[in-house]
Design an enzyme around this catalytic site. Structure first.
Site, PDB file in Angstrom:
ATOM      1  N   HIS A 133       4.583   5.432  13.412  1.00 12.57           N
ATOM      2  CA  HIS A 133       5.034   6.212  12.255  1.00 12.57           C
ATOM      3  C   HIS A 133       3.922   6.691  11.327  1.00 12.57           C
ATOM      4  O   HIS A 133       4.193   7.351  10.335  1.00 12.57           O
ATOM      5  CB  HIS A 133       6.041   5.411  11.423  1.00 12.57           C
ATOM      6  CG  HIS A 133       5.431   4.279  10.635  1.00 12.57           C
ATOM      7  ND1 HIS A 133       4.817   4.471   9.422  1.00 12.57           N
ATOM      8  CD2 HIS A 133       5.332   2.970  10.896  1.00 12.57           C
ATOM      9  CE1 HIS A 133       4.379   3.302   8.968  1.00 12.57           C
ATOM     10  NE2 HIS A 133       4.665   2.382   9.840  1.00 12.57           N
TER      11      HIS A 133
ATOM     12  N   GLU B  73      -2.319   5.090   2.610  1.00 14.29           N
ATOM     13  CA  GLU B  73      -2.239   3.672   2.258  1.00 14.29           C
ATOM     14  C   GLU B  73      -3.561   3.064   1.809  1.00 14.29           C
ATOM     15  O   GLU B  73      -3.594   2.208   0.930  1.00 14.29           O
ATOM     16  CB  GLU B  73      -1.678   2.867   3.438  1.00 14.29           C
ATOM     17  CG  GLU B  73      -0.205   3.123   3.735  1.00 14.29           C
ATOM     18  CD  GLU B  73       0.046   4.353   4.588  1.00 14.29           C
ATOM     19  OE1 GLU B  73      -0.938   5.027   4.982  1.00 14.29           O
ATOM     20  OE2 GLU B  73       1.218   4.671   4.851  1.00 14.29           O
TER      21      GLU B  73
ATOM     22  N   ASP C  71       0.796  -1.223   0.000  1.00 15.98           N
ATOM     23  CA  ASP C  71       0.000   0.000   0.000  1.00 15.98           C
ATOM     24  C   ASP C  71       0.830   1.274   0.000  1.00 15.98           C
ATOM     25  O   ASP C  71       0.336   2.338   0.344  1.00 15.98           O
ATOM     26  CB  ASP C  71      -0.885  -0.007   1.259  1.00 15.98           C
ATOM     27  CG  ASP C  71      -0.070  -0.216   2.522  1.00 15.98           C
ATOM     28  OD1 ASP C  71       1.159  -0.021   2.480  1.00 15.98           O
ATOM     29  OD2 ASP C  71      -0.659  -0.568   3.565  1.00 15.98           O
TER      30      ASP C  71
ATOM     31  N   ARG D  35       1.234   8.534   9.135  1.00 18.94           N
ATOM     32  CA  ARG D  35       1.047   9.941   8.753  1.00 18.94           C
ATOM     33  C   ARG D  35      -0.212  10.550   9.364  1.00 18.94           C
ATOM     34  O   ARG D  35      -0.216  11.710   9.765  1.00 18.94           O
ATOM     35  CB  ARG D  35       0.924  10.060   7.228  1.00 18.94           C
ATOM     36  CG  ARG D  35       2.244  10.279   6.560  1.00 18.94           C
ATOM     37  CD  ARG D  35       2.146  10.129   5.054  1.00 18.94           C
ATOM     38  NE  ARG D  35       3.439   9.675   4.573  1.00 18.94           N
ATOM     39  CZ  ARG D  35       4.337  10.465   4.011  1.00 18.94           C
ATOM     40  NH1 ARG D  35       4.089  11.718   3.809  1.00 18.94           N
ATOM     41  NH2 ARG D  35       5.505   9.977   3.652  1.00 18.94           N
TER      42      ARG D  35
ATOM     43  N   GLU E  40      -0.465  -8.972  -1.089  1.00 18.03           N
ATOM     44  CA  GLU E  40      -1.159  -8.372   0.070  1.00 18.03           C
ATOM     45  C   GLU E  40      -2.318  -7.497  -0.417  1.00 18.03           C
ATOM     46  O   GLU E  40      -2.456  -6.325  -0.059  1.00 18.03           O
ATOM     47  CB  GLU E  40      -0.206  -7.560   0.957  1.00 18.03           C
ATOM     48  CG  GLU E  40      -0.751  -7.295   2.358  1.00 18.03           C
ATOM     49  CD  GLU E  40       0.208  -6.482   3.224  1.00 18.03           C
ATOM     50  OE1 GLU E  40       0.204  -5.253   3.151  1.00 18.03           O
ATOM     51  OE2 GLU E  40       0.964  -7.117   3.974  1.00 18.03           O
TER      52      GLU E  40
ATOM     53  N   HIS F 265      11.201   5.650  14.143  1.00 20.73           N
ATOM     54  CA  HIS F 265      11.133   5.764  12.686  1.00 20.73           C
ATOM     55  C   HIS F 265      11.890   7.024  12.255  1.00 20.73           C
ATOM     56  O   HIS F 265      11.943   8.009  12.994  1.00 20.73           O
ATOM     57  CB  HIS F 265       9.662   5.854  12.271  1.00 20.73           C
ATOM     58  CG  HIS F 265       9.434   5.619  10.810  1.00 20.73           C
ATOM     59  ND1 HIS F 265       9.699   6.596   9.869  1.00 20.73           N
ATOM     60  CD2 HIS F 265       8.994   4.540  10.128  1.00 20.73           C
ATOM     61  CE1 HIS F 265       9.405   6.115   8.665  1.00 20.73           C
ATOM     62  NE2 HIS F 265       8.976   4.860   8.803  1.00 20.73           N
TER      63      HIS F 265
HETATM   64  C1  UD1 Z   1       6.370   4.881   4.168  1.00 16.18           C
HETATM   65  C2  UD1 Z   1       5.047   4.467   3.517  1.00 16.18           C
HETATM   66  C3  UD1 Z   1       4.156   3.765   4.539  1.00 16.18           C
HETATM   67  C4  UD1 Z   1       4.902   2.634   5.225  1.00 16.18           C
HETATM   68  C5  UD1 Z   1       6.204   3.155   5.792  1.00 16.18           C
HETATM   69  C6  UD1 Z   1       7.007   2.002   6.357  1.00 16.18           C
HETATM   70  C7  UD1 Z   1       4.075   5.875   1.763  1.00 16.18           C
HETATM   71  C8  UD1 Z   1       3.292   7.085   1.483  1.00 16.18           C
HETATM   72  N1  UD1 Z   1       4.332   5.642   3.055  1.00 16.18           N
HETATM   73  O1  UD1 Z   1       6.078   5.873   5.154  1.00 16.18           O
HETATM   74  O2  UD1 Z   1       3.018   3.239   3.879  1.00 16.18           O
HETATM   75  O3  UD1 Z   1       4.093   2.135   6.262  1.00 16.18           O
HETATM   76  O4  UD1 Z   1       6.983   3.753   4.756  1.00 16.18           O
HETATM   77  O5  UD1 Z   1       8.015   2.438   7.214  1.00 16.18           O
HETATM   78  O6  UD1 Z   1       4.453   5.160   0.866  1.00 16.18           O
HETATM   79  N2  UD1 Z   1      13.563   8.503   6.047  1.00 16.18           N
HETATM   80  C9  UD1 Z   1      14.939   8.446   6.067  1.00 16.18           C
HETATM   81  N3  UD1 Z   1      15.549   7.254   5.737  1.00 16.18           N
HETATM   82  C10 UD1 Z   1      14.860   6.138   5.418  1.00 16.18           C
HETATM   83  C11 UD1 Z   1      13.458   6.212   5.400  1.00 16.18           C
HETATM   84  C12 UD1 Z   1      12.820   7.399   5.706  1.00 16.18           C
HETATM   85  O7  UD1 Z   1      15.602   9.418   6.381  1.00 16.18           O
HETATM   86  O8  UD1 Z   1      15.469   5.094   5.151  1.00 16.18           O
HETATM   87  C13 UD1 Z   1      12.887   9.787   6.393  1.00 16.18           C
HETATM   88  C14 UD1 Z   1      13.031  10.836   5.284  1.00 16.18           C
HETATM   89  O9  UD1 Z   1      13.084  12.104   5.846  1.00 16.18           O
HETATM   90  C15 UD1 Z   1      11.737  10.649   4.491  1.00 16.18           C
HETATM   91  C16 UD1 Z   1      10.767  10.413   5.640  1.00 16.18           C
HETATM   92  O10 UD1 Z   1      11.490   9.578   6.556  1.00 16.18           O
HETATM   93  O11 UD1 Z   1      11.416  11.754   3.715  1.00 16.18           O
HETATM   94  C17 UD1 Z   1       9.459   9.784   5.237  1.00 16.18           C
HETATM   95  O12 UD1 Z   1       9.650   8.670   4.388  1.00 16.18           O
HETATM   96  P1  UD1 Z   1       8.433   8.220   3.429  1.00 16.18           P
HETATM   97  O13 UD1 Z   1       8.823   7.003   2.693  1.00 16.18           O
HETATM   98  O14 UD1 Z   1       7.925   9.378   2.653  1.00 16.18           O
HETATM   99  O15 UD1 Z   1       7.249   7.897   4.445  1.00 16.18           O
HETATM  100  P2  UD1 Z   1       7.186   6.878   5.665  1.00 16.18           P
HETATM  101  O16 UD1 Z   1       6.569   7.638   6.791  1.00 16.18           O
HETATM  102  O17 UD1 Z   1       8.494   6.221   5.875  1.00 16.18           O
HETATM  103  N1  UDP Z   2      10.776  -3.402  11.681  1.00 12.87           N
HETATM  104  C1  UDP Z   2      12.165  -3.459  11.747  1.00 12.87           C
HETATM  105  N2  UDP Z   2      12.827  -2.576  12.560  1.00 12.87           N
HETATM  106  C2  UDP Z   2      12.163  -1.630  13.289  1.00 12.87           C
HETATM  107  C3  UDP Z   2      10.759  -1.555  13.203  1.00 12.87           C
HETATM  108  C4  UDP Z   2      10.089  -2.450  12.371  1.00 12.87           C
HETATM  109  O1  UDP Z   2      12.794  -4.306  11.105  1.00 12.87           O
HETATM  110  O2  UDP Z   2      12.850  -0.851  14.001  1.00 12.87           O
HETATM  111  C5  UDP Z   2      10.080  -4.345  10.780  1.00 12.87           C
HETATM  112  C6  UDP Z   2       8.903  -5.089  11.362  1.00 12.87           C
HETATM  113  O3  UDP Z   2       9.308  -6.323  11.920  1.00 12.87           O
HETATM  114  C7  UDP Z   2       7.998  -5.274  10.149  1.00 12.87           C
HETATM  115  C8  UDP Z   2       8.280  -4.058   9.299  1.00 12.87           C
HETATM  116  O4  UDP Z   2       9.539  -3.550   9.733  1.00 12.87           O
HETATM  117  O5  UDP Z   2       8.378  -6.413   9.399  1.00 12.87           O
HETATM  118  C9  UDP Z   2       7.193  -3.038   9.478  1.00 12.87           C
HETATM  119  O6  UDP Z   2       7.608  -1.818   8.945  1.00 12.87           O
HETATM  120  P1  UDP Z   2       6.882  -0.463   9.274  1.00 12.87           P
HETATM  121  O7  UDP Z   2       6.283  -0.516  10.619  1.00 12.87           O
HETATM  122  O8  UDP Z   2       7.878   0.601   8.992  1.00 12.87           O
HETATM  123  O9  UDP Z   2       5.777  -0.369   8.131  1.00 12.87           O
HETATM  124  P2  UDP Z   2       4.283  -0.913   7.993  1.00 12.87           P
HETATM  125  O10 UDP Z   2       4.277  -2.388   8.201  1.00 12.87           O
HETATM  126  O11 UDP Z   2       3.448  -0.155   8.976  1.00 12.87           O
HETATM  127  O12 UDP Z   2       3.919  -0.533   6.600  1.00 12.87           O
END
Ligand code: UD1
Ligand code: UDP
Length: 385
Positions: free
Chosen positions: A214, A132, A96, A216, A118, A246
């Site tokens: 985490h 999502e 998603d 939004r 999924e 996160h």
């Molecule tokens: C994204 C997904 C969400 C998923 C989540 C898993 C979208 C819109 N959101 O949300 O569905 O549940 O990932 O964790 O697709 N950042 C870093 N390094 C990283 C990752 C993130 O610095 O490796 C920081 C950056 O500032 C980035 C911000 O986190 O801009 C947000 O990342 P983004 O992928 O836009 O959204 P998530 O909240 O991570």
């Molecule tokens: N996870 C991880 N390290 C962390 C937090 C989560 O490896 O510090 C793993 C967790 O076991 C799961 C996945 O990341 O498999 C979930 O990711 P996240 O919560 O970022 O996204 P979501 O599932 O909500 O999309």
């Protein structure tokens, strides 16, 4: 041999598609091409190296604080470039995220069939989780094959009038990944030792409450209510709290504001009992499984963690208003926890203090899969793509 392009961008997609990629690579019916959009960077890297996956294409999109539109434009152009150069028989996306939805849209524009792993999860509210719920519905409109993890998700798709013969109940591929990691941990006591040494600041006489947030739609006040509830909870003598934070700057801003002096960042020389709330950087997947296994209870708004915890026998409090994974609530392993400081605290205490409730939540059966989802998906794809 069918050429398939697997696209992922974030941590959970990589975890849930890694077992699929590894299995597909050994399958003579497929030639697998892997594209990482790089929507996540730091949170993706250790996973790819753990699963030994080197993407054939890395769009390297991550920019701090990037907007949904920035990500979408990058995925659109990057995946289009790949499809312009190489003919694919199918695109495989998971879940998603924006990477998932936009990659499937590019597939549609190029008339390449999309397989959605999924599929069919629904909260019923387009703004929760945001974005999502829309991303998964949008991907569903495009997909030729819907791989629903459970019967509940299959029924959601039937209700939306998708043809029955395009939907396959496979289990969640995240359980395939989790069982593979559990096996590695079990077979390798050194890993256990390494992690127990890494987390030696955790007090073994206290119950560990593991927390991740985490989403939004919770940014700002709702997330800060959760955090205030955690500060209240940390005053109990019987527990301590660990929060791998996160990397989203919005999450960090609220954490800094609410936890302040109540929390410490864990360091390699941190001493047990120095804090009741520990913060740390996101944890790599294998040590995270170790921590989930060690936890007494997990509080999370994560989708993936909700699915994993029942396999590990851990009660989950879901820090959200709605969940698209009602199976765990029906099975009795998880409960929604209100996003208001006092009710949050009371609900958490109820699960901790009412022994029969805790026992029931930790002994419920995992409704999300048996570890064979990837094999089922590959068989269907070989026939239908
Ligand atoms: C994204 C997904 C969400 C998923 C989540 C898993 C979208 C819109 N959101 O949300 O569905 O549940 O990932 O964790 O697709 N950042 C870093 N390094 C990283 C990752 C993130 O610095 O490796 C920081 C950056 O500032 C980035 C911000 O986190 O801009 C947000 O990342 P983004 O992928 O836009 O959204 P998530 O909240 O991570
Ligand atoms: N996870 C991880 N390290 C962390 C937090 C989560 O490896 O510090 C793993 C967790 O076991 C799961 C996945 O990341 O498999 C979930 O990711 P996240 O919560 O970022 O996204 P979501 O599932 O909500 O999309």
């Amino acid at each position: 041999m069918k050429n398939i392009l697997v696209v992922f961008g974030t941590r959970p997609e990589a975890i849930k598609l890694a077992p699929f990629i590894l299995k597909a690579r050994q399958d003579k019916r497929f030639k697998v091409h892997v594209c990482s959009t790089g929507q996540h960077r730091e949170m993706l890297k250790p996973l790819l190296s753990f699963f030994d996956i080197v993407p054939d294409y890395d769009l390297d999109l991550m920019k701090p604080g990037q907007s949904l539109v920035d990500i979408s434009m990058g995925v659109m152009k990057g995946v289009q470039d790949i499809l312009s150069k190489h003919k694919m028989d199918g695109i495989i996306v998971q879940g998603d995220t924006t990477s998932c939805f936009v990659a499937s849209m590019v597939g549609f524009y190029n008339k390449v069939p999309v397989a959605h792993v999924e599929a069919g999860l629904r909260s019923g509210d387009i703004y929760s989780p945001f974005p999502e719920e829309f991303n998964r519905k949008g991907t569903g409109l495009i997909a030729k094959l819907h791989f629903a993890p459970t019967e509940v998700s299959r029924r959601n798709l039937i209700r939306e009038h998708y043809p029955e013969n395009s939907i396959y109940v496979t289990g969640n591929t995240g359980i395939d990944a989790l069982l593979a990691v559990k096996k590695r941990l079990h077979e390798n006591p050194q890993l256990h030792q390494e992690f127990s040494s890494r987390y030696r600041f955790l007090n073994p006489t206290k119950k560990l409450i593991l927390v991740t947030v985490h989403r939004r739609e919770s940014f700002g006040q709702p997330m800060e209510e959760i955090m205030k509830g955690l500060v209240d909870l940390s005053k109990r003598e019987d527990l301590e709290i660990l929060i791998p934070l996160h990397m989203n700057p919005q999450v960090r801003k609220s954490a800094e504001k609410i936890f302040g002096s109540h929390a410490l960042w864990a360091q390699s020389d941190s001493q047990p009992s120095a804090s009741k709330i520990w913060l740390c950087e996101p944890v790599d997947y294998v040590p995270f499984v170790y921590l989930m296994d060690r936890a007494h209870m997990i509080i999370t708004d994560s989708g993936g963690v909700q699915e994993e915890a029942p396999t590990l026998g851990k009660p989950i409090l879901i820090a959200r208003e709605k969940t698209e994974r009602p199976e765990a609530i029906t099975a009795g392993t998880s409960k929604l926890i209100p996003l208001e400081q006092n009710s949050f605290y009371q609900t958490a205490c109820e699960v901790l203090d009412v022994t029969s409730l805790y026992k029931q939540m930790s002994q419920a059966q995992n409704p999300f899969g048996d570890g064979s989802a990837c094999a089922r998906i590959l068989d269907v794809m070989a026939e239908s793509l």
